[in-house]
Design a protein around this motif. Structure first.
Motif, mmCIF file in Angstrom:
data_model
loop_
_atom_site.group_PDB
_atom_site.id
_atom_site.type_symbol
_atom_site.label_atom_id
_atom_site.label_comp_id
_atom_site.label_asym_id
_atom_site.label_seq_id
_atom_site.Cartn_x
_atom_site.Cartn_y
_atom_site.Cartn_z
ATOM 1 N N ARG A 159 1.128 -1.393 -0.113
ATOM 2 C CA ARG A 159 -0.096 0.224 -0.110
ATOM 3 C C ARG A 159 0.863 1.256 -0.010
ATOM 4 O O ARG A 159 1.415 1.340 0.928
ATOM 5 N N CYS A 160 0.908 2.123 -1.132
ATOM 6 C CA CYS A 160 1.860 2.923 -1.458
ATOM 7 C C CYS A 160 1.604 4.320 -0.288
ATOM 8 O O CYS A 160 0.163 4.667 -0.360
ATOM 9 N N GLY A 161 2.059 4.716 0.566
ATOM 10 C CA GLY A 161 2.067 5.906 1.025
ATOM 11 C C GLY A 161 2.363 7.171 0.550
ATOM 12 O O GLY A 161 2.443 8.310 1.380
ATOM 13 N N GLU A 162 2.847 7.054 -0.737
ATOM 14 C CA GLU A 162 3.242 8.278 -1.267
ATOM 15 C C GLU A 162 4.586 8.948 -0.673
ATOM 16 O O GLU A 162 4.380 10.426 -0.559
ATOM 17 N N ILE A 163 5.220 8.319 -0.001
ATOM 18 C CA ILE A 163 6.454 8.912 1.071
ATOM 19 C C ILE A 163 7.170 9.820 -0.122
ATOM 20 O O ILE A 163 8.039 10.488 0.464
ATOM 21 N N ARG A 164 7.118 9.567 -1.331
ATOM 22 C CA ARG A 164 8.045 10.592 -2.243
ATOM 23 C C ARG A 164 7.658 11.804 -1.966
ATOM 24 O O ARG A 164 8.606 12.773 -2.298
ATOM 25 N N ARG A 165 6.626 12.089 -1.650
ATOM 26 C CA ARG A 165 6.295 13.572 -1.128
ATOM 27 C C ARG A 165 6.622 14.161 0.295
ATOM 28 O O ARG A 165 6.407 15.265 0.591
ATOM 29 N N ASN A 166 7.372 13.379 0.968
ATOM 30 C CA ASN A 166 7.754 13.723 2.369
ATOM 31 C C ASN A 166 9.024 14.186 2.622
ATOM 32 O O ASN A 166 9.302 14.499 3.602
ATOM 33 N N GLY A 167 9.827 14.324 1.399
ATOM 34 C CA GLY A 167 11.141 15.010 1.808
ATOM 35 C C GLY A 167 11.348 16.253 2.342
ATOM 36 O O GLY A 167 10.441 16.996 2.562
ATOM 37 N N PRO A 168 12.429 16.702 2.455
ATOM 38 C CA PRO A 168 12.481 18.071 3.394
ATOM 39 C C PRO A 168 12.238 19.230 2.144
ATOM 40 O O PRO A 168 11.625 20.392 2.757
ATOM 41 N N ALA A 169 12.288 18.940 0.938
ATOM 42 C CA ALA A 169 11.936 19.967 -0.096
ATOM 43 C C ALA A 169 10.377 19.796 -0.355
ATOM 44 O O ALA A 169 10.390 19.010 -1.267
ATOM 45 N N LYS A 170 9.632 20.626 -0.164
ATOM 46 C CA LYS A 170 8.256 20.474 -0.311
ATOM 47 C C LYS A 170 7.657 20.646 -1.818
ATOM 48 O O LYS A 170 7.948 22.176 -1.867
ATOM 49 N N ILE A 171 7.490 20.012 -2.590
ATOM 50 C CA ILE A 171 7.293 20.550 -4.169
ATOM 51 C C ILE A 171 5.572 20.393 -4.093
ATOM 52 O O ILE A 171 4.951 19.512 -3.540
ATOM 53 N N ASP A 172 5.254 21.266 -4.951
ATOM 54 C CA ASP A 172 3.967 21.393 -5.177
ATOM 55 C C ASP A 172 3.126 20.065 -5.642
ATOM 56 O O ASP A 172 3.764 19.324 -6.481
ATOM 57 N N ALA A 173 2.112 19.739 -5.221
ATOM 58 C CA ALA A 173 1.404 18.323 -5.579
ATOM 59 C C ALA A 173 1.219 18.314 -6.847
ATOM 60 O O ALA A 173 1.303 17.072 -7.507
ATOM 61 N N SER A 174 1.278 19.440 -7.700
ATOM 62 C CA SER A 174 0.973 19.292 -9.369
ATOM 63 C C SER A 174 2.326 18.514 -9.850
ATOM 64 O O SER A 174 2.328 18.173 -10.849
ATOM 65 N N ALA A 175 3.535 18.522 -9.165
ATOM 66 C CA ALA A 175 4.537 17.729 -9.543
ATOM 67 C C ALA A 175 4.499 16.180 -9.758
ATOM 68 O O ALA A 175 4.975 15.609 -10.333
ATOM 69 N N TYR A 176 3.565 15.921 -9.057
ATOM 70 C CA TYR A 176 3.216 14.648 -8.881
ATOM 71 C C TYR A 176 2.037 13.998 -9.526
ATOM 72 O O TYR A 176 1.157 13.238 -9.104
ATOM 73 N N VAL A 177 1.758 14.242 -11.122
ATOM 74 C CA VAL A 177 0.592 14.004 -11.619
ATOM 75 C C VAL A 177 0.848 12.469 -11.959
ATOM 76 O O VAL A 177 -0.220 11.699 -12.237
ATOM 77 N N GLN A 178 1.858 12.122 -12.303
ATOM 78 C CA GLN A 178 2.031 10.665 -12.669
ATOM 79 C C GLN A 178 1.819 9.798 -11.564
ATOM 80 O O GLN A 178 2.526 10.057 -10.382
ATOM 81 N N PRO A 179 1.485 8.532 -11.511
ATOM 82 C CA PRO A 179 1.539 7.528 -10.573
ATOM 83 C C PRO A 179 2.800 7.103 -9.952
ATOM 84 O O PRO A 179 3.614 7.175 -10.886
ATOM 85 N N CYS A 180 2.781 7.050 -8.687
ATOM 86 C CA CYS A 180 4.090 6.419 -8.223
ATOM 87 C C CYS A 180 4.395 4.973 -9.059
ATOM 88 O O CYS A 180 4.013 4.150 -9.223
ATOM 89 N N GLY A 181 5.678 5.082 -9.689
ATOM 90 C CA GLY A 181 6.172 3.881 -10.534
ATOM 91 C C GLY A 181 6.650 2.781 -9.627
ATOM 92 O O GLY A 181 6.303 1.535 -9.990
ATOM 93 N N ILE A 182 6.888 2.949 -8.389
ATOM 94 C CA ILE A 182 7.040 1.688 -7.453
ATOM 95 C C ILE A 182 5.780 1.219 -7.125
ATOM 96 O O ILE A 182 5.683 0.190 -7.147
ATOM 97 N N ASN A 183 4.681 1.867 -6.889
ATOM 98 C CA ASN A 183 3.311 1.448 -6.671
ATOM 99 C C ASN A 183 2.850 0.855 -7.822
ATOM 100 O O ASN A 183 2.194 -0.312 -7.742
#
Length: 172
Positions: free
Chosen positions: A91-115
């Protein structure tokens, strides 16, 4: 991928129930004894198999459990889903979005490749489990197991099975 220990108990229990005469039952306590399990632990899994209509529960002092379907119609996937549920193992928790540099959600339009990769693997795994029928496992056991193991398992099933009550038996 790790399955719960209950899956093993459920598969062994359904295989044992396949060995008894059609319509006969076996009490949960006997199934637990056969595999050295706690009756209360096994009962939880037998109830899940009953809810999934893999087993039937027959009430009363001579009741117990029996298969609700022929072994050819029971897949390992049926048993796994009954015991562990239908949710994917990953179950993907979208941790790719949790790093120290917060990037706008629009940068993550593609589904997570790992998921996506993990879900493909899950589909393949489930397809393989769906193809494995209880009847095939039993046939392989009967053909390949040490004859002493087969004899012991069959004797246990015969000794602990409760014959189906027929109208004639009830009237006597």
């Amino acid at each position: 991928m790790k399955l719960s220990e209950g899956v093993e108990a459920a598969i062994h229990s359904t295989a044992m129930l396949a060995a008894i005469e059609h319509g006969a039952t076996m009490p949960a306590s006997a199934l637990a004894e056969a595999f050295g399990l706690s009756p209360s632990y096994l009962l939880k899994h037998l109830q899940a198999l009953t809810a999934a209509r893999i087993l039937e529960s027959v009430p009363g002092p001579t009741g117990g459990y029996r298969l609700a379907r022929v072994p050819e119609k029971i897949s390992l996937l049926d048993i796994v889903l009954a015991v562990d549920g239908a949710r994917p193992a990953f179950r993907c928790g979208e941790i790719r979005r949790n790093g120290p540099a917060k990037i706008d959600a629009s940068a993550y339009v593609q589904p997570c490749g790992i998921n996506a990769a993990m879900l493909r693997a899950e589909r393949a795994y489930r397809t393989a489990l769906a193809a494995e029928k209880l009847s095939d496992i039993i046939a392989e056991f009967m053909a390949d197991a040490d004859p002493r193991v087969v004899q012991t398992a069959c004797a246990f099933a015969v000794n602990h099975a409760r014959p189906q009550k027929t109208a004639q038996n009830r009237n006597q």
